[in-house]
Design a protein around this motif. Structure first.
Motif, short mmCIF file in Angstrom:
data_model
loop_
_atom_site.label_atom_id
_atom_site.label_comp_id
_atom_site.label_asym_id
_atom_site.label_seq_id
_atom_site.Cartn_x
_atom_site.Cartn_y
_atom_site.Cartn_z
N LYS A 62 0.82 -1.21 0.00
CA LYS A 62 0.00 0.00 0.00
C LYS A 62 0.86 1.26 0.00
O LYS A 62 0.60 2.21 -0.76
CB LYS A 62 -0.92 0.00 1.23
N GLN A 112 -6.72 0.57 -8.71
CA GLN A 112 -6.79 -0.45 -7.66
C GLN A 112 -5.41 -0.80 -7.10
O GLN A 112 -5.27 -1.76 -6.36
CB GLN A 112 -7.46 -1.71 -8.22
N SER A 136 -3.71 -2.75 -3.41
CA SER A 136 -4.69 -3.65 -2.83
C SER A 136 -4.23 -5.10 -2.87
O SER A 136 -3.25 -5.44 -3.55
CB SER A 136 -6.02 -3.53 -3.58
N LYS A 141 -11.41 -8.69 -4.02
CA LYS A 141 -10.55 -7.84 -3.23
C LYS A 141 -10.61 -8.27 -1.77
O LYS A 141 -11.70 -8.41 -1.21
CB LYS A 141 -10.96 -6.37 -3.36
#
Length: 240
Positions: A168, A226, A229, A237
């Motif tokens: 992240k 996205q 993730s 997800k």
């Protein structure tokens, strides 16, 4: 599932790197990418030095040297980190707090978190800034803090959760200079490999090639919006 794949996200002539290509899933990734007519080259990296390039997750100098060697031939559009450690001859997943050993926790973090972070550090600079690119690393559903209902596996869970944070954080940084890049984690499911098969229980077991095919499809359909993730092999997800 088809016996082959054709990646569309990166266009014709893309270059790929598979780190951990001597393992079951890593070898399957590398075989599929090597057979992709759109892939100009797939470099296989392993501790043993497949393709003549060796690296050790616990030796940053070896990772830097491997990246330098790969980068000498041009940009890399897809980097897959298929490394990981759940157990060894002396380390087993902890079933309770009483089984926690500092050395085992440190080993889990070295291989499952710090090592992949160093791959991010040295291999993402090889990815083009003005074209689609992806760095994908194998995480695990058990890394999800919000989905932890069974407990146990302290070292592996925590190390993979740390890896999710690295993914992240790196995604945020890399997006500033490479808006088409994707940094992502992948949950492969339970695969018939030395890492996970001993702990499969009654879960469905995927063959490595099947798991790799599914995950490549997820990579191919995951865009920059996205990035950062964690996705399961079926495209779901996974919450952190």
């Amino acid at each position: 599932m088809s016996n082959g794949i054709t990646m569309k996200r990166f266009g014709d002539g893309y270059r790929a790197v598979v780190c951990g290509a001597s393992g079951g899933i890593g070898a399957a990734f590398a075989d599929l990418l090597s057979d992709d007519p759109a892939c100009a080259a797939c470099v296989r990296l392993s501790r043993a030095g497949t393709d003549g390039i060796a690296f050790d997750l616990e030796d940053e100098a070896s990772i830097a040297a491997a990246a330098q060697s790969v980068g000498a031939d041009g940009p890399v559009h897809l980097v897959i980190d298929a490394t990981g450690m759940l157990h060894t001859e002396t380390i087993q997943p902890e079933k309770s707090l009483s089984a926690v050993e500092p050395a085992s926790i440190a080993a889990a973090f070295a291989v499952n978190a710090t090592g992949p972070l160093l791959l991010l550090k040295h291999f993402t600079p090889l990815m083009p800034r003005d074209a689609a690119s992806t760095f994908a690393t194998l995480s695990a559903r058990v890394s999800s803090i919000s989905d932890n209902r069974l407990g146990g596996w302290y070292g592996y869970r925590a190390a993979k959760a740390a890896l999710n944070m690295f993914v992240k954080t790196a995604a945020i940084e890399i997006a500033r200079k490479s808006p088409e890049a994707v940094i992502m984690g992948l949950h492969p499911g339970t695969v018939r490999t030395d890492l996970s098969a001993p702990f499969a229980g009654k879960r469905e077991l995927f063959e490595p090639r099947d798991a790799a095919t599914r995950m490549l499809d997820v990579i191919d359909t995951t865009g920059p919006d996205q990035s950062g993730s964690l996705f399961a092999y079926d495209g779901e997800k996974v919450a952190f």
